[in-house]
Motif scaffolding. Structure first.
Motif, PDB file in Angstrom:
ATOM      1  N   PRO A 131     -26.786 -24.643   8.372  1.00  0.00           N
ATOM      2  CA  PRO A 131     -26.399 -23.467   7.585  1.00  0.00           C
ATOM      3  C   PRO A 131     -26.305 -22.191   8.423  1.00  0.00           C
ATOM      4  N   GLU A 132     -27.251 -22.002   9.353  1.00  0.00           N
ATOM      5  CA  GLU A 132     -27.231 -20.795  10.176  1.00  0.00           C
ATOM      6  C   GLU A 132     -25.983 -20.746  11.052  1.00  0.00           C
ATOM      7  N   VAL A 133     -25.559 -21.898  11.520  1.00  0.00           N
ATOM      8  CA  VAL A 133     -24.358 -21.956  12.355  1.00  0.00           C
ATOM      9  C   VAL A 133     -23.119 -21.659  11.521  1.00  0.00           C
ATOM     10  N   PHE A 134     -23.031 -22.272  10.341  1.00  0.00           N
ATOM     11  CA  PHE A 134     -21.870 -22.051   9.481  1.00  0.00           C
ATOM     12  C   PHE A 134     -21.797 -20.592   9.023  1.00  0.00           C
ATOM     13  N   SER A 145     -16.991 -10.150  14.220  1.00  0.00           N
ATOM     14  CA  SER A 145     -18.167 -10.043  15.081  1.00  0.00           C
ATOM     15  C   SER A 145     -19.148 -11.119  14.642  1.00  0.00           C
ATOM     16  N   VAL A 146     -20.114 -11.405  15.495  1.00  0.00           N
ATOM     17  CA  VAL A 146     -21.028 -12.495  15.186  1.00  0.00           C
ATOM     18  C   VAL A 146     -22.407 -12.175  15.731  1.00  0.00           C
ATOM     19  N   THR A 147     -23.429 -12.630  15.019  1.00  0.00           N
ATOM     20  CA  THR A 147     -24.821 -12.467  15.446  1.00  0.00           C
ATOM     21  C   THR A 147     -25.304 -13.815  15.983  1.00  0.00           C
ATOM     22  N   LEU A 148     -25.652 -13.869  17.267  1.00  0.00           N
ATOM     23  CA  LEU A 148     -26.028 -15.122  17.911  1.00  0.00           C
ATOM     24  C   LEU A 148     -27.455 -15.045  18.439  1.00  0.00           C
ATOM     25  N   ASN A 149     -28.052 -16.211  18.585  1.00  0.00           N
ATOM     26  CA  ASN A 149     -29.323 -16.332  19.298  1.00  0.00           C
ATOM     27  C   ASN A 149     -29.286 -17.635  20.082  1.00  0.00           C
ATOM     28  N   SER A 150     -30.274 -17.834  20.928  1.00  0.00           N
ATOM     29  CA  SER A 150     -30.261 -18.992  21.825  1.00  0.00           C
ATOM     30  C   SER A 150     -30.341 -20.324  21.088  1.00  0.00           C
ATOM     31  N   HIS A 151     -30.806 -20.317  19.838  1.00  0.00           N
ATOM     32  CA  HIS A 151     -30.965 -21.569  19.099  1.00  0.00           C
ATOM     33  C   HIS A 151     -29.641 -22.077  18.534  1.00  0.00           C
ATOM     34  N   ILE A 152     -28.689 -21.195  18.306  1.00  0.00           N
ATOM     35  CA  ILE A 152     -27.441 -21.618  17.657  1.00  0.00           C
ATOM     36  C   ILE A 152     -26.208 -21.380  18.509  1.00  0.00           C
ATOM     37  N   ALA A 153     -26.363 -20.770  19.687  1.00  0.00           N
ATOM     38  CA  ALA A 153     -25.178 -20.392  20.476  1.00  0.00           C
ATOM     39  C   ALA A 153     -24.311 -21.605  20.807  1.00  0.00           C
ATOM     40  N   TYR A 163     -12.970 -25.375  14.526  1.00  0.00           N
ATOM     41  CA  TYR A 163     -12.181 -24.552  13.600  1.00  0.00           C
ATOM     42  C   TYR A 163     -11.037 -23.816  14.295  1.00  0.00           C
ATOM     43  N   GLY A 164     -10.884 -23.990  15.592  1.00  0.00           N
ATOM     44  CA  GLY A 164      -9.793 -23.352  16.312  1.00  0.00           C
ATOM     45  C   GLY A 164      -9.904 -21.846  16.410  1.00  0.00           C
ATOM     46  N   LEU A 165     -11.125 -21.326  16.544  1.00  0.00           N
ATOM     47  CA  LEU A 165     -11.359 -19.881  16.611  1.00  0.00           C
ATOM     48  C   LEU A 165     -11.611 -19.489  18.068  1.00  0.00           C
ATOM     49  N   GLN A 166     -10.561 -19.136  18.761  1.00  0.00           N
ATOM     50  CA  GLN A 166     -10.672 -18.885  20.191  1.00  0.00           C
ATOM     51  C   GLN A 166     -11.540 -17.666  20.503  1.00  0.00           C
ATOM     52  N   ASP A 167     -11.404 -16.607  19.720  1.00  0.00           N
ATOM     53  CA  ASP A 167     -12.201 -15.404  19.988  1.00  0.00           C
ATOM     54  C   ASP A 167     -13.692 -15.679  19.795  1.00  0.00           C
ATOM     55  N   LEU A 168     -14.024 -16.451  18.775  1.00  0.00           N
ATOM     56  CA  LEU A 168     -15.424 -16.817  18.568  1.00  0.00           C
ATOM     57  C   LEU A 168     -15.907 -17.707  19.701  1.00  0.00           C
ATOM     58  N   CYS A 169     -15.056 -18.576  20.175  1.00  0.00           N
ATOM     59  CA  CYS A 169     -15.407 -19.453  21.298  1.00  0.00           C
ATOM     60  C   CYS A 169     -15.741 -18.623  22.533  1.00  0.00           C
ATOM     61  N   LYS A 170     -14.928 -17.601  22.816  1.00  0.00           N
ATOM     62  CA  LYS A 170     -15.196 -16.737  23.971  1.00  0.00           C
ATOM     63  C   LYS A 170     -16.523 -16.013  23.810  1.00  0.00           C
ATOM     64  N   ALA A 171     -16.782 -15.535  22.588  1.00  0.00           N
ATOM     65  CA  ALA A 171     -18.039 -14.819  22.350  1.00  0.00           C
ATOM     66  C   ALA A 171     -19.235 -15.744  22.562  1.00  0.00           C
ATOM     67  N   VAL A 173     -19.373 -18.485  24.391  1.00  0.00           N
ATOM     68  CA  VAL A 173     -19.489 -18.837  25.812  1.00  0.00           C
ATOM     69  C   VAL A 173     -20.138 -17.700  26.585  1.00  0.00           C
ATOM     70  N   THR A 174     -19.707 -16.462  26.288  1.00  0.00           N
ATOM     71  CA  THR A 174     -20.268 -15.301  26.978  1.00  0.00           C
ATOM     72  C   THR A 174     -21.766 -15.187  26.717  1.00  0.00           C
ATOM     73  N   TYR A 175     -22.159 -15.382  25.449  1.00  0.00           N
ATOM     74  CA  TYR A 175     -23.580 -15.265  25.108  1.00  0.00           C
ATOM     75  C   TYR A 175     -24.376 -16.421  25.700  1.00  0.00           C
TER      76      TYR A 175
END
Length: 323
Positions: A131-134, A145-153, A163-171, A173-175
């Motif tokens: 659920p936290e990931v979804f 924008s997205v809120t990430l932590n080490s448990h779900i990155a 889901y084919g979300l390239q911008d989210l994928c970049k975010a 990967v960066t985190y």
């Protein structure tokens, strides 16, 4: 002579021009007449220039964030994870932001349904995602924008690909880059002998390989690591079309040559004459540790055995705490 009278020749009576004859100017061709000046064409009035003005982006994002998992006015429900947690959303937002959701919602419409028909609200069952990931994916679709932590990155990274979300994928990967590097390094440390035989090892950059060789936990003896680096260097040299010493300059600085026994070091020096993989200065420094029976003159970490280092008699002299 009066106007309109014609000159008479001797013996011939004078004749008069018809009174209805138009003025002489009217008998000129139209191109030669003096026409009255034409009025200058009126310049068209410039219309209003369109402009797109933007309001405060932060306020807009904050307003949309209030809609994330908000049951009020939502028209679609997801049941997520083994916990079967309900997540509320709005089809129009998800569909316009994500092709995967557009296809998911379109499956509810049959060919006989008229255009504009509303598919059922669901619920849609998503049992293979936390659920936290979804919710992180939903947050990104609403607010960019997205809120990430080490448990779900890493899981968010996987979902962004699905889901084919390239911008989210970049975010993601960066985190998760640092965390991902730690996972990869831990894998290499546990399976070093198998990893160095793979094509992926030969495709590592010099910077990454040097980072791997700094680890104390590599499960491989130093002599075998030297040979693995030599093979990597020859492959890289062929691919990059650069000399072996040049491509290997950074990784060989992390080889712990003082750990090798004198006989091994002598053999290494002989082999090194073929490709000059290791600088002469590094080999000379390793010989100096044997001569002085201590690890002086070289960085201390180059005298520290790794997890997979086979014991040698001279290692006790390299320990800075040994008396």
């Amino acid at each position: 002579m009066p106007y309109g009278a014609a000159a008479s020749s001797p013996g011939r009576p004078a004749s008069r021009l018809p009174a209805c004859l138009p003025p002489a100017s009217c008998l000129l061709p139209a191109c030669l007449r003096r026409l009255p000046p034409r009025p200058s064409p009126r310049q068209p009035m410039a219309g209003p220039c369109p402009a797109r003005l933007q309001g405060e982006a932060a306020a807009f994002t904050a307003a949309l964030r209030t809609l994330v998992n908000n049951p009020q006015f939502s028209d679609v429900t997801f049941v997520v994870g083994q916990e079967q947690q309900k997540v509320f959303a709005h089809r129009c937002v998800l569909a316009c932001r994500c092709q995967a959701f557009r296809g998911m919602f379109g499956q509810g419409l049959g060919s006989e349904e008229p255009p504009g028909s509303v598919p059922p609200q669901g619920p849609f069952i998503l049992g293979n995602v936390q659920p936290e990931v979804f919710l992180a994916v939903i947050e990104f679709l609403y607010t960019n924008s997205v809120t990430l932590n080490s448990h779900i990155a890493l899981e968010v990274l996987t979902s962004s690909v699905e889901y084919g979300l390239q911008d989210l994928c970049k975010a993601a990967v960066t985190y998760g880059q640092a965390d991902l590097q730690q996972h990869c390094l831990a894998f290499i440390e546990g399976c070093t002998a198998a990893v160095v035989r793979t094509q992926g090892f030969h495709e590592l950059s010099d910077v990454v390989l040097a980072r791997v060789l700094r680890s104390d936990r590599l499960a491989m003896d130093e002599l075998d690591l030297v040979e693995a680096v030599r093979e990597w260097a020859h492959v890289s040299s062929a691919v990059l079309e650069r000399p072996v010493p040049e491509v290997a300059a950074l990784p060989v600085q992390e080889l712990r040559l003082p750990l090798l026994a004198p006989s091994e070091l002598s053999t290494l020096e002989s082999h090194n004459q073929r490709d000059l993989l290791i600088p002469v200065e590094s080999i000379a420094a390793a010989w100096r540790t044997h001569a002085l029976r201590k690890g002086s003159g070289v960085p201390s970490h180059l005298c520290r055995p790794r997890r997979g280092t086979r014991p040698r008699d001279h290692h006790r002299h390299l320990d800075p705490h040994a008396k």
